[in-house]
Design a protein around this motif. Structure first.
Motif, PDB file in Angstrom:
ATOM      1  N   LEU A 190       0.559  -1.786  -0.159  1.00 43.96           N
ATOM      2  CA  LEU A 190       0.027  -0.369  -0.230  1.00 43.96           C
ATOM      3  C   LEU A 190       0.997   1.160  -0.415  1.00 43.96           C
ATOM      4  CD1 LEU A 190      -3.242  -0.312   2.652  1.00 43.96           C
ATOM      5  CD2 LEU A 190      -3.430   0.095  -0.515  1.00 43.96           C
ATOM      6  N   LEU A 191       2.027   1.458   1.477  1.00 43.88           N
ATOM      7  CA  LEU A 191       2.608   2.340   0.878  1.00 43.88           C
ATOM      8  C   LEU A 191       3.527   2.652  -0.708  1.00 43.88           C
ATOM      9  CD1 LEU A 191       3.565   4.914   2.916  1.00 43.88           C
ATOM     10  CD2 LEU A 191       5.487   3.070   3.705  1.00 43.88           C
TER      11      LEU A 191
ATOM     12  N   GLY B 221      -6.639  -5.382   4.282  1.00 47.35           N
ATOM     13  CA  GLY B 221      -6.814  -6.551   2.797  1.00 47.35           C
ATOM     14  C   GLY B 221      -7.864  -5.393   2.731  1.00 47.35           C
ATOM     15  N   LEU B 222      -8.508  -4.848   2.352  1.00 43.39           N
ATOM     16  CA  LEU B 222      -9.342  -4.629   1.710  1.00 43.39           C
ATOM     17  C   LEU B 222      -8.948  -3.535   1.041  1.00 43.39           C
ATOM     18  CD1 LEU B 222     -12.961  -4.717   3.508  1.00 43.39           C
ATOM     19  CD2 LEU B 222     -12.406  -6.550   1.388  1.00 43.39           C
TER      20      LEU B 222
ATOM     21  N   VAL C 184      -8.464  -2.659  -3.451  1.00 41.19           N
ATOM     22  CA  VAL C 184      -9.222  -1.633  -4.414  1.00 41.19           C
ATOM     23  C   VAL C 184      -7.439  -1.309  -4.111  1.00 41.19           C
ATOM     24  CG1 VAL C 184      -9.958   0.638  -3.515  1.00 41.19           C
ATOM     25  CG2 VAL C 184     -10.824  -2.153  -2.504  1.00 41.19           C
ATOM     26  N   ALA C 185      -6.747  -0.684  -3.810  1.00 41.31           N
ATOM     27  CA  ALA C 185      -5.805   0.174  -4.419  1.00 41.31           C
ATOM     28  C   ALA C 185      -4.926  -0.425  -5.700  1.00 41.31           C
ATOM     29  CB  ALA C 185      -4.730  -0.083  -2.981  1.00 41.31           C
TER      30      ALA C 185
ATOM     31  N   ALA D 233       0.479   7.523  -8.096  1.00 45.70           N
ATOM     32  CA  ALA D 233       0.170   7.029  -7.021  1.00 45.70           C
ATOM     33  C   ALA D 233      -1.177   7.380  -6.598  1.00 45.70           C
ATOM     34  CB  ALA D 233       0.607   8.280  -6.398  1.00 45.70           C
ATOM     35  N   VAL D 234      -1.365   6.126  -5.408  1.00 46.69           N
ATOM     36  CA  VAL D 234      -2.442   5.816  -5.016  1.00 46.69           C
ATOM     37  C   VAL D 234      -2.388   5.442  -3.428  1.00 46.69           C
ATOM     38  CG1 VAL D 234      -4.267   4.184  -4.644  1.00 46.69           C
ATOM     39  CG2 VAL D 234      -3.612   4.152  -6.436  1.00 46.69           C
ATOM     40  N   ALA D 235      -3.079   6.205  -2.498  1.00 48.11           N
ATOM     41  CA  ALA D 235      -2.987   6.662  -0.875  1.00 48.11           C
ATOM     42  C   ALA D 235      -4.321   6.517  -0.656  1.00 48.11           C
ATOM     43  CB  ALA D 235      -2.274   7.327  -0.896  1.00 48.11           C
TER      44      ALA D 235
END
Length: 865
Positions: free
Chosen positions: A224-225, A580-581, A585-586, A597-599
């Motif tokens: 995620l990061l 986890g969800l 999605v990310a 980028a996605v955050a």
């Protein structure tokens, strides 16, 4: 109508001061209403029922902190060096004290936030190392346990062997029992050791499972990061920092005073060696409507009036009446800003149109009055007759423009409908002033609207002839025919050379060239894109442009176009399942093209809605960003049950542009259809309205093409101040349809009615075209030049909205008046001949007879001394 206007004009001329005082009182009342009712304008636009609007409504329910307006304050060192600790401290102090500003919900300290981001990334690295060390330690423990188990197994084997040997040995029972008891003791010790090892194994297994779970969680967090690696609040070189300001009010409800308070706060105590700029969400306020460019436009209009009317006094009247009309129309509209939410562009259209048509409408009446005076008419009777003829045409033309502007309400877009209504109010006021205040001023001026030479010439001619009889009979003033130059210089009416029809070859060539030229100019319209201006479109010395370019240089183009994505999580989602969800999605979001980028940024308290920030690769008006919004909305539900929504400034602007593009064809059909029906009634013909309508469409698309070439392709950008080409202002095409339709009908009316009148009086069809064109060309040319001058004055504005509207309207008038109405239309009328005036008998009986030019009035009230 003509008779009513004749009476109004005569009354106004005789009671001039009464009419003037009445308008002064109206101006005062409207000014008082403005002082009481004006509460400010919004610099944002919106269209109800859009996808982004639905997302914002959902955010207001689940995550209200993210539903308000937001803006950015950009700090950058003057010399490009890294921010020092002292400078960072000063900026942080400004951030800490900004939380108490009106409507400000929260302010993000870029250094603290960047430290947190960097800390999180370091924690991932440290966590991996710690987990690796723990696993190594656990594996070492497992090896020791395995060695212990092996020793126990070996001891067990030895015990089992000893027991077997003991059982086989011929020993006395007592001795054998003693040895068996000893073996049982050893077995008990061995079992105890094995139980201890089993317990240690259980602990170790649980530890390894915990390590594996932590590794999984860390891997998910790290993944995620990693999607957010491109998101920073402090640039890599440390020279630029972004302070994000979130407001508690939605952008349409956010007051200008709240924005100004933010600007004042961050600029009142400058940080040494650091420059500050504000993006458009904060800095974009109400644009300056009147400036140097507009003053130059009015000055050019004044010069044209002086040339056409030959008198400073006469030339001043249209400008005075137009300014009074603009003041009344604009203040009357803005008086309701406390009751109706108005965008900053709402009064712009009214001011533009009020100035342009206000001058033109007064000119039409004044020009007719002046011509009658030169023929020896009585002043008061001439004013009444001019008001009943030219004034009647003005009323009709004004009502046509008003209907076209009010039709903007059928688009279903509130700010556009309100803009059209404001413009209609200004035009309505301009019409009222033209047929009341203008006659009053003319009545006060008397014959002084003519130059001294003209008055002297008329007096001299009156002694030589019988001007009353000459005026009634239409005989030129004495000596004018013999001295045409003197007549032109003094204003006397010289013998006009007989108009001759153009040759058919010339007409055909004119048609082909005019149509070809308009079609060529219209070519860029095929690639026209619609959008709303971003910071890169603002003036190069503006704070919005600086914030936009600094952000792009330090953080990438996409940092100026963040998108807000919502994900509706499954019902009953547990806290442990959220990450986890979010990761699922990310992954879907990051896999799309043109995503930098996605955050994840927030999850609602009930875990029903998660919000993500997506940074595109390019800026807010880039084609790729527009496509990205469409791709995001086309994504199927993640895991089959997580619905996604898209919002953010870039998405909202795209929604507005697409909504306006969708209504454009409908509005165009309505206006063109209305145009055709009105002109059938006016000209009592089918082909003349068809020609006029087709010409309007040609000039409209030529205008679209020219505007696209300038603002989207960048042609003549340096000359016109367009330094960053981009999409065309989303509501400009719709606005141009409404305004240019009305103005086109003005020019068509003042040219084609003369042609019809000449034809109705017995002239051959082609001669009637020439006579009508000769009669109307001067006043139409003057009116068009004035329109172009006034609209061109707005091109000098720093606001790209005003600049594009000014250029579009100026070019539209240029193409329609001088190419369509004065070249193409007469040529087509010449080629058609008498068939141009054909109207089926059954339709002729149904269509009412509209005497726009007031011919019947002229027969009832001939001008006299």
């Amino acid at each position: 109508m003509a008779e009513l206007l004749h009476r109004l004009g005569t009354l106004a001329a005789r009671r001039a001061w009464t009419v003037i005082v009445a308008w002064v009182v109206i101006l005062g009342v409207v000014g008082g209403g403005f002082a009481i009712g004006f509460t400010g304008l919004s610099s944002s636009f919106d269209i109800p029922g859009t996808a982004s609007g639905d997302v914002i409504a959902e955010l207001q329910d689940e995550l209200p902190d993210f539903s308000g307006a937001s803006g950015a304050v950009v700090f950058r060192t003057s010399d490009g060096s890294a921010l020092t600790d002292a400078q960072k401290s000063d900026i942080t102090a400004l951030v800490d004290s900004a939380g108490d500003l009106p409507d400000v919900a929260r302010v993000t300290d870029p250094f603290e936030a960047q430290t947190q981001l960097d800390t999180q990334r370091q924690q991932v690295v440290d966590g991996r190392q710690q987990l690796a060390d723990a696993r190594a330690q656990a594996e070492s423990g497992q090896a020791q346990l395995d060695a212990g188990v092996a020793q126990l197994d070996q001891g067990q084997q030895q015990l089992d062997t000893g027991r077997a040997q003991l059982d086989a040995a011929p020993l006395p029972d007592a001795q054998k029992q003693a040895q068996l008891d000893e073996l049982d003791q050893q077995q008990a010790q061995l079992d105890q050791q094995r139980a201890a090892l089993a317990q240690q194994q259980t602990q170790l297994t649980d530890g390894l499972a915990e390590i594996s779970a932590q590794e999984t969680q860390l891997a998910e967090g790290a993944e995620l990061l990693s999607f957010a690696d491109a998101i920073r609040l402090v640039s890599d070189d440390g020279s630029t920092a972004i302070v994000n300001v979130s407001f508690g009010e939605p952008r349409l409800e956010l007051s200008e005073t709240s924005k100004e308070a933010v600007v004042e706060h961050f600029t009142a105590d400058p940080v040494d060696g650091v420059d500050v700029a504000f993006n458009t969400e904060i800095s974009q306020g109400v644009p300056e409507i009147l400036g140097v460019g507009e003053a130059i436009g009015v000055a050019v209009a004044a010069i044209v009036l002086i040339v056409v009317l030959g008198s400073l006094l006469a030339a001043s009247f249209p400008i005075i009446t137009a300014l009074v009309g603009v003041a009344i129309g604009a203040m009357a509209t803005l008086s309701f800003s406390g009751l109706v939410q108005m965008a900053s562009v709402t009064p712009i259209l009214g001011v533009m149109l009020g100035l342009a048509v206000g001058i033109d409408y007064a000119l039409f009446i004044l020009y007719r009055h002046r011509r009658q005076l030169l023929q020896g008419a009585d002043v008061v009777e001439s004013i009444g007759l001019a008001n009943g003829t030219a004034g009647n045409a003005v009323v009709f033309a004004g009502m046509t423009v008003i209907v076209a502007l009010l039709a903007l309400n059928i688009t279903g877009i509130p700010f556009l409908g309100l803009m059209g209504t404001a413009g209609a109010v200004s035009v309505f006021v301009a019409v009222l002033i033209a047929v009341s205040l203008t006659p009053a001023l003319l009545g006060l001026a008397g014959s002084r609207i003519l130059s001294r030479r003209a008055r002297s010439r008329i007096a001299t001619a009156g002694e030589a002839t019988h001007p009353r009889r000459a005026a009634r009979a239409g005989v030129p003033v004495a000596d004018a025919a013999q001295h045409p130059r003197r007549a032109a210089r003094t204003g006397a009416v010289a013998t006009v050379p007989t108009a001759k029809p153009m040759s058919t070859l010339r007409a055909v060539v004119t048609m082909v060239v005019a149509i070809a030229a308009l079609l060529i100019v219209a070519i860029p319209a095929l690639s026209m894109r619609l959008g709303l201006p971003d910071g890169g479109s603002e003036a190069e010395d503006s704070t919005a442009y600086q914030a936009f370019t600094w952000t792009e240089d330090a953080f990438g183009a996409g940092a100026n176009a963040p998108l807000l994505i919502t994900a509706a999580l499954p019902a009953g989602t547990a806290d442990a399942d959220v990450q986890g969800l979010q990761l699922e999605v990310a992954r879907e979001l990051f896999a799309l093209d043109d995503v930098a980028a996605v955050a994840p940024v927030a999850v609602s308290d009930d875990r029903a809605l998660a919000a993500f920030q997506v940074i595109p690769q390019e800026g807010p008006n880039a084609v790729s960003t527009e496509q990205l919004v469409r791709d995001l909305r086309a994504l199927p539900p993640v895991d089959g049950d997580i619905e996604l929504g898209v919002a953010g400034a870039a998405a909202i602007n795209i929604d507005i542009s697409e909504g306006l593009a969708d209504v454009l064809p409908i509005y165009l059909v309505v206006v063109v259809g209305l145009s055709f029906l009105i002109m059938v009634m006016v000209f009592r013909s089918l082909l003349v309205p068809l020609i006029a309508t087709a010409g309007f469409v040609l000039s409209l698309f030529a205008t679209y093409g020219a505007v696209t070439a300038v603002f989207q392709w960048g042609w003549l950008g340096e000359v016109l101040g367009v330094h960053n080409p981009g999409p065309i202002l989303s509501f400009l095409p719709v606005i141009l349809v409404g305004i240019l339709f009305g103005l086109a009908m003005d020019y068509q009316l003042f040219l084609a009615t003369g042609m019809r009148e000449a034809w109705a009086h017995g002239a051959s069809p082609r001669l009637a075209v020439a006579q009508g064109f000769r009669a109307g060309r001067t006043v139409v040319s003057a009116a068009a030049i004035i329109m172009i001058a006034v609209f061109s004055g707005f091109i000098a504005s720093d606001s790209v909205i005003i600049k594009s509207m000014g250029l579009g309207l100026a070019l539209g008038v240029l193409f329609d008046a001088f190419v369509v109405r004065m070249l193409l239309m007469p040529a087509v009328m010449h080629v058609l001949g008498g068939s141009a005036w054909w109207l089926p008998r059954w339709l002729d009986r149904v269509v009412p007879n509209v005497d726009v030019e007031g011919s019947a009035l002229e027969r009832r009230h001939p001008a006299h001394h």
